[in-house]
Design an enzyme around this catalytic site. Structure first.
Site, mmCIF file in Angstrom:
data_model
loop_
_atom_site.group_PDB
_atom_site.id
_atom_site.type_symbol
_atom_site.label_atom_id
_atom_site.label_comp_id
_atom_site.label_asym_id
_atom_site.label_seq_id
_atom_site.Cartn_x
_atom_site.Cartn_y
_atom_site.Cartn_z
ATOM 1 N N ARG A 73 0.824 -1.112 -0.132
ATOM 2 C CA ARG A 73 0.106 0.054 -0.076
ATOM 3 C C ARG A 73 0.777 1.271 0.055
ATOM 4 O O ARG A 73 1.943 1.365 0.739
ATOM 5 C CB ARG A 73 -1.005 -0.036 1.213
ATOM 6 C CG ARG A 73 -1.841 1.143 1.326
ATOM 7 C CD ARG A 73 -2.667 0.867 2.802
ATOM 8 N NE ARG A 73 -3.398 -0.137 2.745
ATOM 9 C CZ ARG A 73 -3.888 -0.703 4.058
ATOM 10 N NH1 ARG A 73 -3.834 -0.139 5.175
ATOM 11 N NH2 ARG A 73 -5.050 -1.613 3.892
ATOM 12 N N ARG A 142 -1.545 6.811 9.696
ATOM 13 C CA ARG A 142 -1.569 6.364 8.339
ATOM 14 C C ARG A 142 -1.483 7.597 7.325
ATOM 15 O O ARG A 142 -1.583 8.508 7.804
ATOM 16 C CB ARG A 142 -2.726 5.537 8.142
ATOM 17 C CG ARG A 142 -2.887 4.309 9.209
ATOM 18 C CD ARG A 142 -1.804 3.256 8.889
ATOM 19 N NE ARG A 142 -2.146 1.853 9.744
ATOM 20 C CZ ARG A 142 -2.934 1.211 9.314
ATOM 21 N NH1 ARG A 142 -3.768 0.845 8.294
ATOM 22 N NH2 ARG A 142 -2.940 -0.306 10.037
ATOM 23 N N LYS A 206 -3.247 1.284 15.013
ATOM 24 C CA LYS A 206 -3.362 2.321 13.960
ATOM 25 C C LYS A 206 -3.797 3.727 14.084
ATOM 26 O O LYS A 206 -4.722 3.865 15.341
ATOM 27 C CB LYS A 206 -4.124 1.789 12.907
ATOM 28 C CG LYS A 206 -5.438 1.550 13.107
ATOM 29 C CD LYS A 206 -6.260 0.433 11.996
ATOM 30 C CE LYS A 206 -5.858 -0.513 11.465
ATOM 31 N NZ LYS A 206 -6.795 -1.153 10.707
ATOM 32 N N LYS A 208 -5.335 7.224 12.476
ATOM 33 C CA LYS A 208 -5.801 7.983 10.935
ATOM 34 C C LYS A 208 -6.258 9.542 11.406
ATOM 35 O O LYS A 208 -7.109 9.871 12.212
ATOM 36 C CB LYS A 208 -7.138 7.137 10.550
ATOM 37 C CG LYS A 208 -6.551 5.700 10.446
ATOM 38 C CD LYS A 208 -7.626 4.872 9.632
ATOM 39 C CE LYS A 208 -7.010 3.564 9.220
ATOM 40 N NZ LYS A 208 -8.296 2.687 8.831
ATOM 41 N N CYS A 427 -15.183 -3.010 0.145
ATOM 42 C CA CYS A 427 -14.041 -3.329 0.666
ATOM 43 C C CYS A 427 -13.397 -4.343 -0.061
ATOM 44 O O CYS A 427 -14.268 -4.944 -0.863
ATOM 45 C CB CYS A 427 -13.880 -3.768 2.110
ATOM 46 S SG CYS A 427 -14.590 -5.344 2.426
ATOM 47 N N CYS A 433 -8.157 -10.812 1.433
ATOM 48 C CA CYS A 433 -7.905 -10.229 2.802
ATOM 49 C C CYS A 433 -8.165 -11.412 3.595
ATOM 50 O O CYS A 433 -9.123 -12.214 3.596
ATOM 51 C CB CYS A 433 -9.198 -9.400 2.963
ATOM 52 S SG CYS A 433 -9.221 -8.817 4.701
ATOM 53 N N CYS A 472 -16.159 -8.122 6.447
ATOM 54 C CA CYS A 472 -16.278 -8.487 7.838
ATOM 55 C C CYS A 472 -16.585 -7.242 8.721
ATOM 56 O O CYS A 472 -16.650 -5.972 8.043
ATOM 57 C CB CYS A 472 -14.936 -9.079 8.236
ATOM 58 S SG CYS A 472 -13.730 -7.910 8.601
ATOM 59 N N CYS A 476 -13.913 -1.720 6.468
ATOM 60 C CA CYS A 476 -12.771 -0.763 5.535
ATOM 61 C C CYS A 476 -13.558 -0.146 4.502
ATOM 62 O O CYS A 476 -13.059 0.988 3.952
ATOM 63 C CB CYS A 476 -12.007 -1.916 4.926
ATOM 64 S SG CYS A 476 -10.978 -2.793 6.135
#
Ligand code: SRM
Ligand code: SF4
Length: 563
Positions: A73, A142, A206, A208, A427, A433, A472, A476
């Site tokens: 990414r 991120r 993470k 953001k 997503c 994934c 899930c 995302c």
């Protein structure tokens, strides 16, 4: 009794600033995988180890190891990519990855299917194009998002610049990335490396950041740990309203985890921005949960300790108090498609890229089309937070040539697709994934066709309903901000969530649990019939569902404070 720190914390602590045994892992030709501990560390370098889940069972039966490969990414603040970079990324996707480029919900690009043997060459090629992947994943700040059209006014461009500078400012200090992937020599006996902002164990989870420029909330600013809402006064940038503690992730059947919207805590001038961002990040670094990763995001730190405590701690660290939040109003959290003219007479064309996937398949040749456009384009590209692509900064005389290429390569979905299709998000999910419980990206086109059929049946074909699907509950595609959302539970089964608004200011709520496609379509059929018959003029689907009492989502960001 103190709770033990999580396994990932121990790996970070022992990693010598994210080096671990990545070099040894890459050198091991006996397996397509890297060592278990290194799978946690490689994320900080912008990559995930994955395996092809479509092949898992077959390979297990053949007693072969899973078909390992790596996702990579980019860190592309605000999603800006030059034509030259586009051509380089296109070549890398073709040569080293699975031949596709994937635009993400955070204005980044992903490569899938890079095998271990090609990983280093791929990262070197990305860096040679002057794009890096540092901190694109991992327990750090991120990719920083910013409204996709920063060229609408000079102030938009300024906001974009603040976002880019903040992204640089919050980058980890370690040279591990440069040593492992770019062969930088370590200076023997040189100064000891330090991570003044992150410390040796980085963040608990993470982190953001997004910058929104009202009236557009395309970045879904309240889904972020730190949200900065630009306040423009008489066309100039006065500063930013600051929101904290947004996040989407949840785990099925775990009441301790849930999506939350960020909360506004005040206003900062541009020259106060870095101090506030650092203070928010450092407070989370020092107080975030390092034992249970599922409870380690900033939203839970704030839930557990209280917003007043958090704000006080941030102001203490920053050395000043935030001013009172200033008024603003959002109109929409989607993209605006087609051509639009910038303040300086340059033009911008927003293209719809379904689920962000760019790949040539049969007669559909978007990858070749964008390659051809990049070959002659004199402006740049902007990745949007909704997985779409802007061909930006086009001179008026170049529009016709771009239009011709767009039409020839089938990139003109914005002219042909229904509003539902234009705004839908999915997503990645299967097959790459590792966390997917159900299909998302691959199922989206088929699902949309069926929902479009129902909308037509109720004379609602033009209704710009926002539908989002995730494989899930990690969220995302920011599904909890969809008017309709499907959240994967098991193969072919989803939770149906309903009732978010179209401004990114109200989360949706669970309507039906663990249902299959037939049940989803049956529910939507009934609700579309009611919407067609009972809605008020210009009432959005999500707003109607809440007014009609079909779902009762938690109160969102109160409109009266804002407008
Ligand atoms: Fe995500 C994990 C894909 C945006 C919440 N996300 C993953 C992983 C890396 C799976 C994994 O950990 O093994 C997925 C890789 C799939 C693949 O094969 O490519 C993945 N996330 C994506 C992307 C590509 C979705 C897309 O289709 O565009 C997005 C990449 C963004 C980027 O460029 O950086 C992506 N992920 C998001 C967002 C949306 C956003 O940030 O605006 C969220 C919800 C917001 C949030 O963070 O709260 C999101 N991803 C998660 C979570 C849940 C985090 C949590 O707080 O619980 C996970 C799982 C985890 O971290 O453990 C996750
Ligand atoms: Fe994977 Fe779940 Fe994220 Fe979809 S929402 S990409 S299935 S982690």
């Amino acid at each position: 009794m103190t709770t033990p720190i999580s396994n990932v914390e121990q790996i970070k602590q022992a990693s010598r600033h994210l080096r671990g045994s990545l070099r040894e892992s890459l050198g091991d030709a006996h397996t397509g995988a890297i060592r278990a501990d290194d799978t946690a560390l490689i994320k900080f370098h912008g990559s995930y180890q994955q395996d092809d889940r479509d092949l898992r069972e077959e390979r297990r039966q053949q007693k072969l190891e899973p078909a390992y490969s790596f996702m990579i990414r980019t860190r592309t603040p605000g999603g800006v990519v030059t034509p030259r970079q586009w051509l380089a990324l296109d070549a890398i996707a073709t040569r080293h990855a699975n031949g596709s480029l994937r635009l993400t919900t955070r204005q980044a690009l992903q490569f899938h299917g890079v095998i271990k043997r090609k990983l280093k060459a791929t990262l070197q090629a990305i860096n040679a194009s002057l794009i890096d992947t540092i901190a694109a994943c991992g327990d750090v700040n991120r990719n920083v998002m910013v409204s996709a059209n920063p060229v609408e006014s000079p102030a938009h461009a300024l906001v974009h610049d603040w976002a880019r500078r903040l992204s640089e400012h919050l980058k980890p200090n370690t040279r591990a990335y440069h040593e492992i992937w770019l062969d930088e020599e370590r200076i023997a006996g040189g100064e000891a490396e330090s991570e003044p902002l992150y410390g040796d164990t980085y963040l608990p989870r993470k982190f953001k950041i997004a910058f929104a420029v009202p009236p557009h909330n395309d970045v879904d600013v309240f889904a972020h740990d730190l949200g900065c809402v630009a306040i423009l006064e008489e066309g100039a940038l006065a500063g930013f309203n600051i929101s904290v503690g947004g996040g989407m992730g949840a785990t099925h059947n775990d009441a301790e985890t849930y999506p939350l919207l960020g909360q506004l805590i005040g206003f900062a001038t541009p020259d106060q921005l870095f101090a506030i961002a650092e203070a928010v990040l450092a407070t989370q670094r020092d107080f975030g949960n390092r034992s249970a990763r599922k409870r380690a995001r900033l939203k839970y730190t704030i839930e557990d300790r209280g917003l007043d405590w958090f704000k006080g701690e941030v102001e203490r660290r920053a050395g000043f108090a935030l001013a009172v939040t200033r008024p603003f109003a959002f109109e929409h959290n989607g993209d605006r498609f087609g051509w639009s003219e910038g303040h300086d007479g340059r033009w911008h064309l927003t293209l719809r890229i379904e689920a962000g996937r760019i790949a040539d398949r049969g007669a559909s040749t978007p990858m070749s089309g964008l390659r051809a456009i990049a070959g002659s384009h004199r402006g740049d590209f902007r990745l949007t937070p909704n997985q779409n692509l802007v061909i930006a900064n086009v001179a008026a005389e170049d529009r016709a040539a771009i239009d011709a290429l767009v039409a020839r390569h089938g990139l003109d979905l914005h002219r042909r697709a229904s509003p539902l299709r234009l705004h839908a998000l999915a997503c990645v999910a299967l097959p790459t994934c590792g966390l997917a419980m159900a299909e998302a990206e691959r199922y989206l086109p088929d699902l949309l066709g069926k929902v479009e059929g129902l909308l037509e049946k109720h004379a609602l074909a033009d209704a710009p309903i926002h539908l989002r699907i995730s494989g899930c509950p990690n969220g995302c595609s920011r599904p909890y901000l969809g008017e309709i959302a499907l959240v994967g539970k098991a193969p072919g089964r989803y939770n149906l969530m309903l009732g978010a608004d179209r401004r990114g200011q109200r989360l949706n709520a669970l309507y039906a649990e663990n249902i299959d496609e037939a049940a989803i379509l049956a529910h939507l059929d009934t609700l579309f019939a009611r919407y067609a018959a009972e809605r008020n003029a210009a009432e959005a689907f999500g707003d109607f569902l809440v007014r009609a009492g079909v779902v009762r989502p938690a109160a969102g960001i109160p409109l009266e404070v804002i407008a």
